[in-house]
Design an enzyme around this catalytic site. Structure first.
Site, mmCIF file in Angstrom:
data_model
loop_
_atom_site.group_PDB
_atom_site.id
_atom_site.type_symbol
_atom_site.label_atom_id
_atom_site.label_comp_id
_atom_site.label_asym_id
_atom_site.label_seq_id
_atom_site.Cartn_x
_atom_site.Cartn_y
_atom_site.Cartn_z
ATOM 1 C CE LYS A 29 -0.691 0.232 5.034
ATOM 2 N NZ LYS A 29 -0.010 1.504 5.288
ATOM 3 C CB THR A 30 3.959 2.284 1.788
ATOM 4 O OG1 THR A 30 3.381 1.926 3.052
ATOM 5 C CG2 THR A 30 4.737 3.575 1.954
ATOM 6 C CG ASP A 213 -1.151 4.738 5.017
ATOM 7 O OD1 ASP A 213 -1.776 3.738 4.597
ATOM 8 O OD2 ASP A 213 0.005 4.668 5.482
ATOM 9 C CD GLU A 214 -2.376 1.632 8.365
ATOM 10 O OE1 GLU A 214 -3.430 0.974 8.344
ATOM 11 O OE2 GLU A 214 -1.259 1.107 8.358
ATOM 12 C CD GLN A 244 -3.584 -5.129 8.190
ATOM 13 O OE1 GLN A 244 -2.590 -4.952 8.898
ATOM 14 N NE2 GLN A 244 -3.522 -5.038 6.872
ATOM 15 N NE ARG A 592 1.148 -7.721 11.150
ATOM 16 C CZ ARG A 592 0.877 -6.961 10.094
ATOM 17 N NH1 ARG A 592 1.718 -6.002 9.749
ATOM 18 N NH2 ARG A 592 -0.202 -7.151 9.355
#
Length: 659
Positions: A29-30, A213-214, A244, A592
């Site tokens: 995503k970044t 973002d997020e 998430q 993770r």
């Protein structure tokens, strides 16, 4: 652009309307946000100053700036806004301060400042949790976008009526200090934009494109700020993952994902489903688990990586036995598989679970870093230096003055300060200015007056020096001349303790090296906005952290300890009907891990002197059985693994004895 997969490329190039990118864990995503900023500037000709990329932490903003710096030349990104929601709100209020009823150079009260102010509103002898409860109620009202008057109208119980009255008085006192708190940085811009259509139109012209973002972590007022700035045009890209969303307990509103489609019927949704992080087994487990939650937008992660090793499920005797197994396995993998210490993470639901893990790691001399200890900006010496900088930048900041005057300690007691506050109020002055007025000091005890006068003189000298200096130099000069460094040396029992705490202060100076401009204008506000996540990297050590703190990180090998009913899922969450969020928390923990994942639970725990039987987490039974390797399921393999680990452990013990 050639490195983007088709959905990523589609998300980058889509600019004709509102866009929601459902970015699964590890899906890049970044990269999408970074490439979209580059596309808007280089290909669409949009001025960098008209773009705002909004993140939730300063650390994430810093990473995005670094990525953009590698993607485009510095002269092509000048004026680009990469910031947190609170930084954007601060910028808005610095421009619109008069409309918000603030004077130029207003202060931002941090949690301690706010708690101190609220404590004065409660009866004497009120317990600390009463202050926290009141602050929570006021914060909730602000995050719902309510003014004190609106909060009073909606109050439905005597407790809420009392909180609304306290909220109103709290705001009056903030106004007297020419200050706002963190929640006001979002609430006040929203109120101004909703009340003034012309101002809203001007800001939409100022910021022509927004990237968030997020997005799943936004609360109600942050969502309103987004839609007010975007307007009907909807020139924005929101990137998030409903799987998430784990911060409802601090105000995040996952329903904002659904609301976006209702407010913008032409919303385009692009899922990013290719995971670049995990093995296929780990992804299958994550997909199977999270499928038990309801979804408006369904996605299924996939990976081109190998199948990977089975996910191991350990049944341990108790938390101590669990910790010993974790430490032994880390030691074994580090010795035999060329793992670095930083390749490992041990995740837990609550910080109290770290104690047994720390002890076990210490016994094997394994270096570790515990996230979530005392946060950097909460350290006493750092807060003292920040208070001095805030006083230099803003003479009206009485809260900073009250901390700075006692750091280091002077012959100025609380009674004198109370009297000074009264004199300052009658004279119409902030306390830092009143401390330098001879006519006022004559009304105070001689020794205290002398201490105040010396303080005021030093502040003026430092302020004069600051006007032509870089922020980092101001910080270093203040540290030396304030007496903070000498006092710190006197407090520390040994040189190593002094150097450790001195390093905290030096790090604060290094943070300011890249600050734009010179002097102290806006410096204190920027420092206040720095969050807990900005403490730097843990270095070459095993990472111990809560499940919440692990979001956004990845490791070769992850241990999730305490997978028991009442712990994960947490007992309170089950009672409050928040099982879906607990499942999302488990999903975050699983994703993770890049290569290896161990999930462990204990059979028993001692509490209040009694042994209690524990049940394995229900989430373990929701994972695909074919991808798990439980203790005892393969006796031959279990014996081989145990023998191999025992040999490695005996070797480690022999090495320790040799040392």
């Amino acid at each position: 652009m050639s490195q983007l997969n088709p959905p990523q490329a589609q998300a980058v190039h889509y600019t004709v309307g509102p866009l929601l990118v459902l970015a699964g864990a590890g899906s890049g995503k970044t990269k999408v946000i970074t490439e979209k900023i580059a596309h808007l500037i280089a290909d669409r000709g949009l001025a960098p100053a008209k773009i705002a990329a909004i993140t939730f932490t300063n650390k994430a903003a810093k990473e995005m700036r670094e990525r953009i710096g590698k993607r485009l030349r510095a002269d092509r990104t000048e004026g680009l806004n990469i910031c947190t929601f609170h930084s954007l709100g601060l910028r808005f209020l610095q421009i619109e301060h008069a409309a918000a009823g603030l004077r130029r150079g207003f202060s931002i009260f941090d949690s301690d400042d706010s708690a101190g102010l609220l404590k004065e509103l409660l009866p004497k002898g009120a317990k600390p949790d009463a202050v926290d409860a009141l602050r929570g109620l006021i914060s909730r009202a602000k995050n719902d976008g309510l003014s004190p008057e609106q909060a009073a109208e909606r109050a439905a119980s005597p407790r809420e009526h009392e909180a609304a009255e306290a909220y109103a008085e709290y705001q009056r006192r903030l106004a007297a200090f020419n200050a706002v708190d963190f929640d006001d940085l979002i609430r006040l811009p929203v109120a101004l934009l909703e009340a003034d259509a012309e101002r809203a139109a001007a800001w939409r012209e100022r910021l022509r494109y927004l990237l968030v973002d997020e997005y799943q972590d936004t609360n109600l007022t942050q969502y309103r700020l987004l839609t007010l700035l975007a307007g009907p045009r909807g020139a924005f890209t929101c990137v998030g993952d409903d799987d998430q969303s784990i911060y409802a307990w601090r105000g995040a509103n996952p329903e904002n994902l659904d609301q976006l489609g209702k407010d913008y019927p032409n919303l385009k949704v692009i899922p990013l489903e290719q995971n670049y992080r995990c093995t296929r087994r780990i992804l299958r487990a994550a997909n199977t688990l999270i499928a038990n939650n309801p979804h408006l937008h369904v996605k299924k992660l996939w990976s081109e990586h190998a199948e990977g090793e089975p996910i191991r499920v350990w049944e341990c005797r108790d938390a101590e036995h669990e910790a010993e197994r974790v430490a032994a396995e880390i030691s074994f993998l580090q010795q035999t598989r060329k793992f670095a210490w930083s390749d490992f993470a041990v995740l837990f639901r609550g910080n109290f679970q770290s104690r047994a893990i720390e002890k076990a790691l210490q016994l094997l001399k394994i270096p570790y870093h515990l996230s979530g200890g005392t946060a950097y900006l909460d350290r006493g010496e750092v807060k003292d230096l920040l208070a001095w900088l805030r006083v230099l930048a803003n003479p009206d900041d009485d809260a900073a003055f009250l901390r700075a005057i006692g750091a280091p300690k002077r012959d100025v007691g609380t009674a004198t300060l109370a009297r000074l506050a009264e004199l300052a109020r009658h004279a119409g002055l902030p306390m830092s200015r009143a401390a330098g007025r001879i006519d006022l000091l004559k009304q105070l005890p001689a020794r205290a007056a002398s201490g105040l006068s010396e303080f005021a003189t030093l502040v003026e000298q430092l302020r004069d020096h600051a006007r032509g200096s870089e922020p980092a130099e101001v910080c270093r000069q203040t540290l030396e001349r304030s007496g903070l460094l000498a006092a710190l040396r006197a407090q520390c029992k040994d040189e190593s303790g002094f150097q450790r705490r001195r390093a905290n202060l030096d790090e604060l100076s290094s943070w300011l090296e890249g600050a734009k401009g010179s002097g102290l204008d806006g410096l204190a506000n920027q420092l206040t906005l720095l969050g807990h996540a900005d403490r730097g990297e843990a270095g070459e050590a095993v990472r111990l952290m809560s499940l919440h703190a692990s979001k956004g990180l990845e490791f070769r090998c992850v241990f999730v300890v305490g997978c028991e009913e009442g712990v994960l899922p947490h007992e309170a969450s089950m009672e409050e009907g928040r099982l879906d969020e607990e499942r999302r928390l488990m999903y975050v923990a699983i994703t993770r891990a890049r290569e290896q994942l161990v999930l462990s639970h204990s059979r028993q725990a001692r509490k209040w002197g009694e042994v209690h039987r524990l049940e394995p987490s229900r989430f373990l039974s929701e994972l695909p059985a074919e991808d798990l390797l439980r203790d005892g399921e393969d006796p031959a393999l279990h014996a081989e693994v145990k023998q191999e680990r025992t040999r490695a452990r005996m070797g480690a013990i022999a090495a320790l004895l040799g040392d």
